[in-house]
Design a protein around this motif. Structure first.
Motif, PDB file in Angstrom:
ATOM      1  N   HIS A  36       0.913  -1.219   0.029  1.00 50.29           N
ATOM      2  CA  HIS A  36       0.052  -0.027   0.026  1.00 50.29           C
ATOM      3  C   HIS A  36       0.885   1.158  -0.011  1.00 50.29           C
ATOM      4  N   ARG A  38       3.825   3.956  -1.222  1.00 51.82           N
ATOM      5  CA  ARG A  38       4.167   4.521  -2.602  1.00 51.82           C
ATOM      6  C   ARG A  38       5.662   4.190  -2.986  1.00 51.82           C
ATOM      7  N   GLN A  39       6.348   3.717  -1.781  1.00 49.99           N
ATOM      8  CA  GLN A  39       7.851   3.347  -2.324  1.00 49.99           C
ATOM      9  C   GLN A  39       8.199   2.098  -1.774  1.00 49.99           C
ATOM     10  N   LEU A 129       2.912  -0.914  -6.420  1.00 50.98           N
ATOM     11  CA  LEU A 129       2.847  -0.057  -5.131  1.00 50.98           C
ATOM     12  C   LEU A 129       1.357   0.748  -5.151  1.00 50.98           C
ATOM     13  N   SER A 130       1.427   1.586  -3.826  1.00 47.63           N
ATOM     14  CA  SER A 130      -0.172   2.322  -3.911  1.00 47.63           C
ATOM     15  C   SER A 130      -1.263   1.567  -4.129  1.00 47.63           C
ATOM     16  N   THR A 131      -1.203   0.229  -3.537  1.00 50.60           N
ATOM     17  CA  THR A 131      -2.130  -0.876  -3.864  1.00 50.60           C
ATOM     18  C   THR A 131      -2.579  -1.460  -2.499  1.00 50.60           C
TER      19      THR A 131
END
Length: 394
Positions: A36, A38-39, A129-131
Motif C-alpha cells: 500500500h 508509495r515506495q 505499489l500504492s495498492t
C-alpha cells in the motif's frame, strides 16, 4: 473485471517480501508483490541512519526471541549472513563493519532497495505499489484477492507485511488480521527495540542528564548488553536500552552498570591516597561524562575534596555507578519501536518453508512471524533467511 492469475502473491514490499519475490520468480514462478506504500523498502531506506545495517556476521539463533527459540534455526542455516553479503558484493555495493559484527553500506541504503527491486524485475516478478488489499478469500484450492487495482488469484499467498512498529510509515496489524481470518494463532505483540520512559518525578531529577551518553552494561532477567546508553527527556535510550527493552516487561526494574570493567570505589580510594585535594567529581569524570559524574556525586551528598570523604561516602558514589536499579514506567511504544515482538505463532508454521501447517499455500515471513532479532542487523537477516526459504517453496 477479469481476475489476473499468479502463482505467488506476496503482501508487503519490504525486505522479506521483495527478497522472497525475487527468489520465487527465479524459479519460474509468476510473482506479484503488492504494497500500500508509495515506495518499496521504506524501513530499509531509513535504517542505520540511511546506510542500512543489512546484516550481522554473528547472526545465530541465540540472537533471536520467540516463543519457540528453535524455529529460526533452519532458515538461518540455509541462508546465512555470508550468503546475503555475497549478493551485496556481487552487486558492487561497498560496505563496512562497525562494532559487534554489524555490516553497513558505505553509501545510501537505497542501494539495497534498488538491488532487491532490480532482482525482482530481472527475474520477471511484478511490483505494484500504492495498492490496497480490500479482501482475501480462499473458496477452494486458490486464494482470491480483491485489490484496489482489481482482482487477482494465486496458488501461494505470502504474508510479509511486518508488524506494528513505526505506524507513521504505514505499519499496521494487517498481518495478524489475515492470520486470524485463516485460523492462525497470534502470539501477544508488543514494541521491541524501543526507548524506555520514566515517571515524572524521576524525569525531573534526571533532567540535567538529558543528552548525556555513556557506555554501560544494562541487565534484566539474566540477560545483559554492553553498549551505549543515552539519557533522554523521556527516560533512557541508546543501543543497550533498546536491546534490553525486548526482554523487559512493565513493572520490572532494570539494572545498570555505568562503568563496566572499572571499580569506581577502588579508583576513588586510590585517588584519595595519592591526591586527596582533588574533588570526587573530578576523579569520577575520568570514568564518566562530566555531567553524569557531577550528578552522581551531588546525589550522594559527597561533594568536596576526597581527603574529607570516608569510605562510606565513597561507596555512596560508587554504588549507583555500578548498581543503579531503576524501574521504567513504560516505553515509547510502536511510534519509535524498531520492531514488533510476538506475531503469528510459529507453532502453526513449517520452519523449512514458512508455510502454514493448517492452510496449504499460506506462508508467513519476516517480522510478521513471532521471531524478533537483536539490534544490529539481525532482523534484516531474518527477513533474508525467512524470505529465501519461502521463495524456494512457493
Amino acid at each position: 473485471m477479469k481476475s489476473r492469475r499468479y502463482d505467488v502473491v506476496i503482501l508487503g514490499a519490504g525486505a522479506a517480501g521483495l527478497f522472497c519475490g525475487a527468489e520465487a520468480a527465479r524459479r519460474g514462478r509468476a510473482v506479484l508483490v503488492v504494497d500500500h506504500a508509495r515506495q518499496p523498502g521504506e524501513k530499509i531506506r531509513i535504517s542505520g541512519g540511511g546506510r542500512c545495517n543489512f546484516t550481522n556476521i554473528h547472526a545465530s539463533p541465540a540472537n533471536f526471541l520467540s516463543a519457540n527459540p528453535h524455529f529460526c534455526i533452519s532458515a538461518l542455516k540455509r541462508f546465512t549472513a555470508a550468503d546475503f553479503l555475497a549478493r551485496v558484493e556481487e552487486r558492487g555495493i561497498a560496505w563496512h563493519e562497525k562494532t559487534l559484527g554489524q555490516l553497513f553500506c558505505d553509501g545510501s541504503a537505497r542501494q539495497i532497495v534498488d538491488m532487491l527491486t532490480d532482482d525482482l524485475a530481472q527475474a520477471g516478478g511484478t511490483l505494484e505499489l500504492s495498492t490496497s488489499v480490500d479482501e482475501i478469500a480462499r473458496p477452494g484450492a486458490t486464494f482470491e484477492l480483491r485489490l484496489s487495482t482489481g482482482p487477482v488469484s494465486c496458488a501461494s499467498l505470502v504474508i510479509a507485511t511486518g508488524g506494528k512498529s513505526i505506524p507513521k510509515m504505514g505499519a499496521t496489524g494487517f498481518a495478524y488480521r489475515v492470520a486470524e481470518q485463516f485460523g492462525l494463532a497470534v502470539a501477544e505483540t508488543r514494541p521491541g527495540l524501543v526507548p524506555l520512559t520514566f515517571e515524572p518525578n524521576l524525569l525531573e531529577r534526571l533532567k540535567p542528564l538529558a543528552g548525556v551518553s555513556t557506555e554501560a552494561r544494562v541487565a534484566h532477567a539474566g540477560t545483559s548488553f554492553d553498549e551505549a546508553l543515552l539519557f533522554t527527556h523521556r527516560g533512557l535510550s541508546g543501543p543497550a536500552i533498546l536491546q534490553i527493552s525486548s526482554y523487559w516487561r512493565e513493572g520490572d526494574a532494570i539494572s545498570v552498570d555505568l562503568a563496566p570493567g572499572d571499580d569506581v570505589f577502588a579508583i576513588l580510594r586510590e585517588a584519595r591516597q595519592l591526591a586527596g585535594k582533588q574533588e570526587a567529581q573530578t576523579v569520577l569524570a575520568r570514568t564518566l561524562p562530566k555531567a553524569l559524574a557531577q550528578f552522581i556525586v551531588t546525589e550522594a551528598g559527597a561533594s568536596g575534596p576526597l581527603a574529607e570523604l570516608n569510605d562510606d561516602a565513597l561507596r555512596r558514589i560508587a554504588d549507583p555507578v555500578h548498581r543503579w536499579t531503576v524501574k521504567p514506567s513504560g516505553s515509547e511504544g510502536y511510534r519509535t519501536a524498531e520492531v514488533t515482538l510476538g506475531g503469528i505463532d510459529t507453532a502453526g508454521l513449517d520452519q523449512k518453508t514458512m508455510e502454514s501447517k493448517s492452510v496449504p499455500g499460506l506462508h508467513v515471513i519476516g517480522e510478521a512471524a513471532d521471531v524478533t532479532g537483536w539490534l544490529g542487523g539481525y532482523n534484516f537477516q531474518w527477513a533474508w533467511s525467512s524470505g529465501w526459504v519461502a521463495g524456494q517453496a512457493v
